[in-house]
Design a protein around this motif. Structure first.
Motif, short mmCIF file in Angstrom:
data_model
loop_
_atom_site.label_atom_id
_atom_site.label_comp_id
_atom_site.label_asym_id
_atom_site.label_seq_id
_atom_site.Cartn_x
_atom_site.Cartn_y
_atom_site.Cartn_z
N GLN A 79 42.44 45.09 28.92
CA GLN A 79 43.22 43.83 29.55
C GLN A 79 44.59 43.64 29.15
O GLN A 79 45.45 43.20 29.73
N ASP A 87 46.58 46.68 30.90
CA ASP A 87 46.99 45.61 31.67
C ASP A 87 45.81 45.75 32.86
O ASP A 87 46.09 45.32 33.96
N LYS A 105 41.66 44.32 33.50
CA LYS A 105 40.25 43.58 32.83
C LYS A 105 39.35 44.01 33.71
O LYS A 105 39.31 43.82 34.86
N ALA A 111 38.12 46.38 38.25
CA ALA A 111 39.00 45.82 37.36
C ALA A 111 40.32 45.02 38.31
O ALA A 111 40.75 45.56 39.22
N ARG A 127 44.35 43.15 37.23
CA ARG A 127 45.43 42.56 36.34
C ARG A 127 45.20 41.18 36.08
O ARG A 127 45.26 40.26 36.88
N PRO A 128 44.86 40.88 34.88
CA PRO A 128 44.75 39.38 34.30
C PRO A 128 45.94 38.39 34.58
O PRO A 128 47.09 38.90 34.47
#
Length: 543
Positions: free
Chosen positions: A43, A231, A233, A253, A255-256
């Protein structure tokens, strides 16, 4: 999310590893060496040496708060019973750790009832500890600063002069500031630069001397074919075809951030969950609640440890005082078979940490602690403004105990959020905090200063810990644990947990080496790729 089988069984990877810390990087290297196509999903972002913060005040490089746009290497997670520090970024906790590589000493760890009947763990892990020590190039620290002399004096005054140790550290000392070809892996590793002894290891080493995972396990894994996807999560793991993993997995997944973006999906034959204790518990709990992994043991979130840790400090007002050390931790005191104390420094760059501390209180009740704090804290803040150089004038101590105390994690407020609950005597209870107060008070007297305590401990009975462990621990079966002795998740095929969340007992020392050794042991059970059509890692029981 569609979890039907891919039409042509063309997986993106043989194994996907969630996370890139100690367990994850070991798993990635060993699986790649066995001939598998491996992907690592992290992440955090990738850091070059020059990208790390010079001071803790550079929040964007130091703190991880993606909702506020901060994408640094340190995550702070406040819980009811602990304030947890964890690493983020490609390399995970190794980016922010204190380079300290101790092997657990006492039988309390190796013979804890949670796993004692499953193996002779001291004997089984011994060769894997040796492998990890070699991979990290561990050597004794150089105890040449005033802080080391003070630690020797503390050991004597605490009645254990023989308990003083030079800390084993994973640092390339070499020649200060000189870059040389890889000294560890016969030229297969990166060039390395000799330690400049600035003591800022826990801000991230800007000089390339720290033996972090991007310099060893993860570096070699990428050269062996591992793909690192930064990048991103992972927010969901689900078996394909409605099975238990025998047909593979689909991972989702994104991108946080405050507004997560860039959603992606991947398929893999097998998955290693190694997102750190916080990340792994959050992810698996979310998957169990959503129904993606309904067969996860109900023991998920149980047997959570903090190394029974407290992190006090002592500071002096002497303007010329300098208690920095060459690297983050150089000295240790073993008070008894349970208790271990280290010195810690952030060099000249950790002044911001002063705001997370306040004058130590002595009251036993919450009301008394608050009262003492409110009386003393304004004077402490004024001293910070007047004197500055807090990092030089202060020693932070880590007090760790291998005692059998634990917490449990349960659903808290907010999506994916967990909260701690007491499970008997809470970590940081009277005995642990008393040891921390005694050490800090004695040090403060010798320094001509005052003892300090973390604000979480003073105001909320939530001591800081950098060693959050457990929650998905090894057990004999799903009624006693989440994974079996080879880290295979009960109820699923080709799904493993290999990070601090698997550790079943307090180690009493910094746990990085233990996590590596346990993962090395687990990876030794995976066959070579050419020996099987797919990964073979089914739990000993799927009940």
């Amino acid at each position: 999310m569609d979890n039907s089988l891919p039409g042509h069984q063309d997986f993106d990877f043989d194994w996907l590893v969630v996370g890139s810390g100690f367990g994850a990087s070991v798993a990635a290297l060993r699986l790649s060496e066995k001939g598998y196509r491996v992907g690592v999903v992290e992440q955090g972002r990738r850091f070059e040496d020059r990208d790390f913060a010079e001071k803790a005040t550079q929040l964007g490089k130091f703190l991880w708060l993606p909702g506020l746009g901060l994408r640094g290497i340190l995550r702070l997670a406040p819980y009811r019973h602990a304030t947890v520090l964890a690493g983020v970024g490609v390399g995970g906790g190794s980016l922010v750790y204190a380079n300290t590589m101790y092997q657990p000493q006492g039988d309390e760890f190796y013979r804890h009832p949670q796993w004692a009947d499953l193996a002779d763990w001291r004997a089984e892990l011994a060769p894997h500890f040796e492998t990890a020590l070699h991979m990290f190039g561990v050597l004794p620290s150089v105890d040449a600063r005033p802080v080391d002399g003070l630690m020797r004096e503390l050991a004597a005054e605490l009645g254990v002069p023989e308990g003083y140790r030079r800390t084993p550290v994973a640092v390339f000392f070499g020649e200060d500031g000189k870059t040389v070809p890889d000294p560890y892996f016969d030229g297969a590793g990166p060039d390395r630069t000799g330690c400049v002894r600035c003591g800022q290891c826990m801000l991230g080493c800007r000089y390339g001397a720290k033996n972090s995972l991007p310099k060893n396990y993860l570096w070699l894994a990428e050269r062996a074919g591992t793909s690192v996807l930064a990048d991103l999560k992972v927010v969901d793991i689900a078996p394909l075809g409605g099975g238990q993993g025998e047909w593979g997995f689909r991972l989702r997944a994104r991108r946080p951030g405050l507004f997560p973006s860039g959603a992606r999906e991947f398929t893999a034959r097998g998955v290693v969950v190694a997102a750190g204790t916080l990340g792994t518990n959050e992810l698996l709990a979310a998957c169990k609640r959503s129904g993606s992994l309904p067969e996860l043991s109900d023991r998920l979130g149980e047997v959570v440890r903090t190394n029974d840790e407290s992190i006090p400090a002592a500071t002096t007002s002497a303007p010329d005082a300098d208690y920095r050390s060459d690297v983050a931790i150089t000295s240790s005191i073993f008070l008894d078979e349970h208790t271990h104390v280290t010195n810690n420094t952030y060099g000249d760059g950790g002044g911001l940490l002063a705001l997370s501390y306040g004058p130590a209180t002595t009251a036993r009740t919450a009301l008394g602690r608050w009262g003492q704090f409110l009386l003393r804290y304004p004077g402490y803040l004024l001293s910070l403004l007047r004197r500055g150089r807090w990092s030089r004038r202060t020693i932070i101590f880590t007090v760790m105990r291998g005692t059998d105390v634990s917490l449990r994690l349960r659903k808290g407020f907010g999506p994916g959020r967990l909260q701690t609950e007491s499970a008997g005597a809470p970590p940081g209870g009277a005995s642990a905090v008393d040891v921390a107060r005694r050490v800090a008070s004695l040090a403060a007297r010798k320094m001509g200063g005052r003892p300090l305590a973390s604000l979480g401990e003073t105001l909320g009975s939530a001591p800081m810990t950098a060693h959050f462990l457990g929650g998905a621990v090894i057990g004999a079966d799903r009624e006693h644990g989440v994974i079996d002795r080879h880290h295979r998740v009960f109820g699923y095929t080709n799904l493993l947990v290999c990070d601090g969340s698997a550790v079943p007992a307090n180690v009493g020392v910094n746990p990085s080496l233990t996590i590596c050794a346990m993962t090395e042991a687990a990876m030794a059970q995976i066959p070579q790729a050419q020996a099987a059509d797919q990964p073979s890692a089914r739990s000993a029981t799927s009940r």
